[in-house]
Write an enzyme that holds these catalytic residues in place. Structure first.
Site, PDB file in Angstrom:
ATOM      1  N   VAL A 166    -101.416 -54.818  45.605  1.00 15.12           N
ATOM      2  CA  VAL A 166    -102.192 -53.583  45.756  1.00 15.12           C
ATOM      3  C   VAL A 166    -103.487 -53.896  46.514  1.00 15.12           C
ATOM      4  O   VAL A 166    -104.156 -54.891  46.222  1.00 15.12           O
ATOM      5  CB  VAL A 166    -102.536 -52.971  44.373  1.00 15.12           C
ATOM      6  CG1 VAL A 166    -103.420 -51.740  44.536  1.00 15.12           C
ATOM      7  CG2 VAL A 166    -101.263 -52.629  43.610  1.00 15.12           C
ATOM      8  N   ALA A 167    -103.805 -53.042  47.487  1.00 13.70           N
ATOM      9  CA  ALA A 167    -105.045 -53.244  48.248  1.00 13.70           C
ATOM     10  C   ALA A 167    -106.233 -52.687  47.479  1.00 13.70           C
ATOM     11  O   ALA A 167    -106.128 -51.660  46.811  1.00 13.70           O
ATOM     12  CB  ALA A 167    -104.935 -52.541  49.596  1.00 13.70           C
ATOM     13  N   SER A 172    -106.810 -50.528  52.247  1.00  7.51           N
ATOM     14  CA  SER A 172    -105.391 -50.154  52.274  1.00  7.51           C
ATOM     15  C   SER A 172    -104.975 -49.534  53.609  1.00  7.51           C
ATOM     16  O   SER A 172    -105.669 -48.662  54.137  1.00  7.51           O
ATOM     17  CB  SER A 172    -105.101 -49.147  51.159  1.00  7.51           C
ATOM     18  OG  SER A 172    -103.775 -48.669  51.276  1.00  7.51           O
ATOM     19  N   GLU A 224     -92.959 -56.647  51.189  1.00  8.23           N
ATOM     20  CA  GLU A 224     -92.749 -55.225  50.878  1.00  8.23           C
ATOM     21  C   GLU A 224     -91.768 -54.662  51.892  1.00  8.23           C
ATOM     22  O   GLU A 224     -92.166 -54.236  52.984  1.00  8.23           O
ATOM     23  CB  GLU A 224     -94.077 -54.454  50.932  1.00  8.23           C
ATOM     24  CG  GLU A 224     -95.052 -54.876  49.840  1.00  8.23           C
ATOM     25  CD  GLU A 224     -96.215 -53.905  49.683  1.00  8.23           C
ATOM     26  OE1 GLU A 224     -96.305 -52.912  50.437  1.00  8.23           O
ATOM     27  OE2 GLU A 224     -97.051 -54.157  48.792  1.00  8.23           O
TER      28      GLU A 224
HETATM   29 ZN   LIG Z   1     -97.359 -49.204  51.002  1.00  8.98          ZN
END
Ligand SMILES: [Zn+2]
Length: 258
Positions: A166-167, A172, A224
């Protein structure tokens, strides 16, 4: 040197448009200097330079087009990762709703920037022709929403584990409004037809995988298979043909040309 046909097809499609940009891109010396300035492993730099030396003309055209794309839209190829944040308070001005477009969505309320949405609609139409559904499960996330995502992760798993996937708020790609998570947002997605289709075709529409397998040390994140970012067709073709499919390298290179 050019290892796949798709790459050549994209080049053929882009070449006429690139010709209009002329050879206004950087010369070989400036390209060499930019690669040299990238903060990546020496072997990675050597591999990139070798690919460029093997096919320099298409590369210069791609660079010229990518720089023209960036001049028209400075955030299109803006690097945002663990070490570089977005400008404080950044929010895209041209967000468009996915509701009502006919796209397959996980919930109402998804939004993307106009160019990314148009490219997604093209890509979705191509996938549909092959009987595939591209489910959009995450799209634009505001800074404030990313605060919630981050806090939720830290509460559940602690800061170290959360940071692997998670950023932090302000870091992000989803805040750009050009990143999309497809399908289940789990590793199971990689085994779906949609995932395989995206891996083979997304770049034709200007999307590339941001966090490939085994590159956490370079990208900052675990693999991802579901997370794609719209970078435009020229940059996507350049990434595939010269940067080993590593978006982070592409973005670092373009940054070094600033
Ligand atoms: Zn994403």
């Amino acid at each position: 040197m050019l290892r796949n046909v798709g790459f050549l097809m994209v080049f053929a499609a882009l070449a006429p448009a690139c010709a209009q940009v002329k050879a206004s891109g950087p010369d070989a010396e400036r390209i060499r200097a930019a690669i040299s300035a990238m903060r990546i492993a020496p072997e990675a730099k050597a591999a990139i330079q070798a690919r460029i030396d093997g096919a320099p003309k298409p590369f210069r055209l791609y660079v010229a087009q990518a720089l023209a794309d960036r001049a028209a839209d400075p955030m299109l190829l803006f690097r945002v990762d663990k070490s570089k944040a977005l400008p404080v308070g950044f929010a895209p001005a041209d967000l468009r709703a996915l509701d009502g477009t006919g796209l397959s969505v996980s919930r109402p309320g998804h939004r993307l920037r106009a160019a990314a949405l148009a490219a997604l609609e093209d890509m979705n139409a191509a996938a549909l022709k092959e009987g595939l559904t591209l489910l959009v499960s995450s799209s634009y996330r505001s800074y404030d929403y990313q605060v919630e995502v981050w806090d939720r992760g830290v509460k559940a798993d602690g800061a170290v584990e959360t940071a692997a996937s998670v950023a932090k708020p302000g870091h992000s790609q989803h805040q750009l409004g050009t990143a999309i998570d497809f399908g289940s947002i789990t590793d199971a997605f990689a085994d779906t037809k949609a995932s395989r289709w995206l891996a083979a075709n997304a770049r034709r529409f200007g999307f590339t995988l941001s966090y490939p397998k085994g590159l956490a040390e370079i990208t900052g994140y675990k693999w991802e298979s579901w997370h794609y970012r719209y970078v435009g067709k020229a940059a996507a073709a350049m990434e595939a043909g010269y940067f080993g499919g590593v978006q982070e390298y592409l973005l670092l290179f373009l940054e070094a040309l600033e």
